[in-house]
Design an enzyme around this catalytic site. Structure first.
Site, PDB file in Angstrom:
ATOM      1  N   CYS A   5      15.457  -7.625   1.519  1.00 57.42           N
ATOM      2  CA  CYS A   5      14.233  -6.812   1.271  1.00 57.42           C
ATOM      3  C   CYS A   5      12.951  -7.641   2.067  1.00 57.42           C
ATOM      4  O   CYS A   5      12.596  -8.609   1.919  1.00 57.42           O
ATOM      5  CB  CYS A   5      13.962  -6.907  -0.344  1.00 57.42           C
ATOM      6  SG  CYS A   5      12.331  -6.283  -0.775  1.00 57.42           S
ATOM      7  N   CYS A   8      10.478  -9.199  -0.535  1.00 56.77           N
ATOM      8  CA  CYS A   8      11.076 -10.556  -1.234  1.00 56.77           C
ATOM      9  C   CYS A   8      10.824 -11.620  -0.098  1.00 56.77           C
ATOM     10  O   CYS A   8      10.458 -12.588  -0.275  1.00 56.77           O
ATOM     11  CB  CYS A   8      12.439 -10.370  -1.591  1.00 56.77           C
ATOM     12  SG  CYS A   8      12.764  -9.388  -3.102  1.00 56.77           S
ATOM     13  N   ASP A  31      -2.391  -4.946   3.561  1.00 57.16           N
ATOM     14  CA  ASP A  31      -1.538  -4.015   4.209  1.00 57.16           C
ATOM     15  C   ASP A  31      -1.720  -4.228   5.666  1.00 57.16           C
ATOM     16  O   ASP A  31      -2.857  -4.384   6.120  1.00 57.16           O
ATOM     17  CB  ASP A  31      -1.536  -2.623   3.849  1.00 57.16           C
ATOM     18  CG  ASP A  31      -0.411  -1.757   4.157  1.00 57.16           C
ATOM     19  OD1 ASP A  31       0.135  -1.127   3.167  1.00 57.16           O
ATOM     20  OD2 ASP A  31      -0.193  -1.359   5.372  1.00 57.16           O
ATOM     21  N   HIS A  47      12.184  -8.537  -7.920  1.00 60.84           N
ATOM     22  CA  HIS A  47      12.687  -7.256  -6.834  1.00 60.84           C
ATOM     23  C   HIS A  47      12.997  -6.306  -7.900  1.00 60.84           C
ATOM     24  O   HIS A  47      13.976  -6.168  -8.687  1.00 60.84           O
ATOM     25  CB  HIS A  47      13.863  -7.646  -6.097  1.00 60.84           C
ATOM     26  CG  HIS A  47      14.166  -6.405  -5.359  1.00 60.84           C
ATOM     27  ND1 HIS A  47      13.745  -6.223  -4.178  1.00 60.84           N
ATOM     28  CD2 HIS A  47      15.102  -5.310  -5.621  1.00 60.84           C
ATOM     29  CE1 HIS A  47      14.154  -4.850  -3.431  1.00 60.84           C
ATOM     30  NE2 HIS A  47      15.045  -4.513  -4.450  1.00 60.84           N
ATOM     31  N   ASN A  87       4.181   5.074  -3.905  1.00 62.63           N
ATOM     32  CA  ASN A  87       5.147   6.181  -3.265  1.00 62.63           C
ATOM     33  C   ASN A  87       6.500   5.604  -3.715  1.00 62.63           C
ATOM     34  O   ASN A  87       6.918   4.413  -3.676  1.00 62.63           O
ATOM     35  CB  ASN A  87       5.317   6.137  -1.687  1.00 62.63           C
ATOM     36  CG  ASN A  87       3.776   6.444  -1.062  1.00 62.63           C
ATOM     37  OD1 ASN A  87       3.220   7.197  -1.700  1.00 62.63           O
ATOM     38  ND2 ASN A  87       3.284   5.629  -0.387  1.00 62.63           N
ATOM     39  N   GLY A  93       7.429   9.129   0.881  1.00 61.47           N
ATOM     40  CA  GLY A  93       6.946   8.258   1.788  1.00 61.47           C
ATOM     41  C   GLY A  93       7.318   6.728   1.517  1.00 61.47           C
ATOM     42  O   GLY A  93       6.662   6.113   2.271  1.00 61.47           O
ATOM     43  N   HIS A 100       5.764  -1.417  -5.069  1.00 58.29           N
ATOM     44  CA  HIS A 100       4.400  -1.909  -4.725  1.00 58.29           C
ATOM     45  C   HIS A 100       3.253  -0.874  -4.956  1.00 58.29           C
ATOM     46  O   HIS A 100       3.931   0.486  -4.847  1.00 58.29           O
ATOM     47  CB  HIS A 100       4.709  -2.343  -3.237  1.00 58.29           C
ATOM     48  CG  HIS A 100       4.936  -1.057  -2.500  1.00 58.29           C
ATOM     49  ND1 HIS A 100       6.267  -0.846  -2.103  1.00 58.29           N
ATOM     50  CD2 HIS A 100       4.230  -0.216  -1.464  1.00 58.29           C
ATOM     51  CE1 HIS A 100       6.553   0.039  -1.244  1.00 58.29           C
ATOM     52  NE2 HIS A 100       5.375   0.552  -0.753  1.00 58.29           N
TER      53      HIS A 100
HETATM   54  P1  5GP Z   1       5.277   2.530   1.548  1.00 56.73           P
HETATM   55  O1  5GP Z   1       5.439   3.410   2.870  1.00 56.73           O
HETATM   56  O2  5GP Z   1       6.504   1.976   1.087  1.00 56.73           O
HETATM   57  O3  5GP Z   1       4.281   3.288   0.482  1.00 56.73           O
HETATM   58  O4  5GP Z   1       4.290   1.195   1.672  1.00 56.73           O
HETATM   59  C1  5GP Z   1       4.909   0.149   2.606  1.00 56.73           C
HETATM   60  C2  5GP Z   1       3.548  -0.464   2.953  1.00 56.73           C
HETATM   61  O5  5GP Z   1       3.923  -2.005   3.310  1.00 56.73           O
HETATM   62  C3  5GP Z   1       2.797   0.264   4.287  1.00 56.73           C
HETATM   63  O6  5GP Z   1       1.579   0.758   3.783  1.00 56.73           O
HETATM   64  C4  5GP Z   1       3.076  -0.770   5.296  1.00 56.73           C
HETATM   65  O7  5GP Z   1       1.750  -0.827   6.337  1.00 56.73           O
HETATM   66  C5  5GP Z   1       3.293  -1.904   4.717  1.00 56.73           C
HETATM   67  N1  5GP Z   1       4.033  -2.974   5.507  1.00 56.73           N
HETATM   68  C6  5GP Z   1       5.184  -3.039   6.170  1.00 56.73           C
HETATM   69  N2  5GP Z   1       5.543  -4.125   6.783  1.00 56.73           N
HETATM   70  C7  5GP Z   1       4.932  -4.804   6.505  1.00 56.73           C
HETATM   71  C8  5GP Z   1       4.670  -6.005   6.732  1.00 56.73           C
HETATM   72  O8  5GP Z   1       5.203  -6.966   7.361  1.00 56.73           O
HETATM   73  N3  5GP Z   1       3.338  -6.893   6.331  1.00 56.73           N
HETATM   74  C9  5GP Z   1       2.426  -6.296   5.839  1.00 56.73           C
HETATM   75  N4  5GP Z   1       1.299  -7.098   5.126  1.00 56.73           N
HETATM   76  N5  5GP Z   1       2.345  -4.978   5.124  1.00 56.73           N
HETATM   77  C10 5GP Z   1       3.668  -4.444   5.628  1.00 56.73           C
HETATM   78 ZN    ZN Z   2      12.444  -7.206  -2.922  1.00 59.49          ZN
END
Ligand code: 5GP
Ligand code: ZN
Length: 114
Positions: A5, A8, A31, A47, A87, A93, A100
């Protein structure tokens, strides 16, 4: 910790990031692909796969996450307003399967989103 993950791994310090807040149960960081001038992610250290996996046993951390969000909204000067989004599932998405909350501020938001 779930070894495969991404979030994690972030909590374990295995991936570089801009940490915003940490306590015993909650972690917050910027982000990597911000969708607003301020865009942070607030996550439980435990988790939990998504909002669909919140139960009576693990929901206390969700209340604490919202306490942290309120505190950060003051510290990060979000007085003009902010949006909190989680989300859940493919059609919404969700790309990282660790619960989160996106906290975004610093621009106007439309409604309904997307
Ligand atoms: P989701 O698309 O699941 O709602 O949000 C996941 C978020 O995690 C996205 O906005 C993406 O930009 C962010 N994200 C993905 N990988 C990383 C990473 O390695 N570091 C950081 N800081 N954010 C990440
Ligand atoms: Zn996790």
């Amino acid at each position: 910790m779930m070894s495969d993950c991404l979030f994690c791994k972030i909590i374990a310090g295995e991936i570089p990031l801009k940490k915003v807040y940490e306590d015993e149960t909650v972690f917050a960081f910027a982000d990597i692909d911000p969708q607003a001038p301020t865009h942070i992610l607030v996550i439980p250290k435990e988790h939990i796969g998504s909002a669909a996996e919140v139960t009576e046993e693990n929901s206390a951390v969700v209340a604490h996450i919202f306490e942290v969000i309120a505190k950060l909204s003051k510290e990060l000067d979000m007085k003009d307003g902010f949006r909190v989004v989680s989300n859940c599932g493919e059609s919404a998405g969700q790309s990282v399967h660790h619960l989160h909350f996106h906290v975004m501020s610093g621009r106007e938001f439309t409604w309904p989103a997307g």
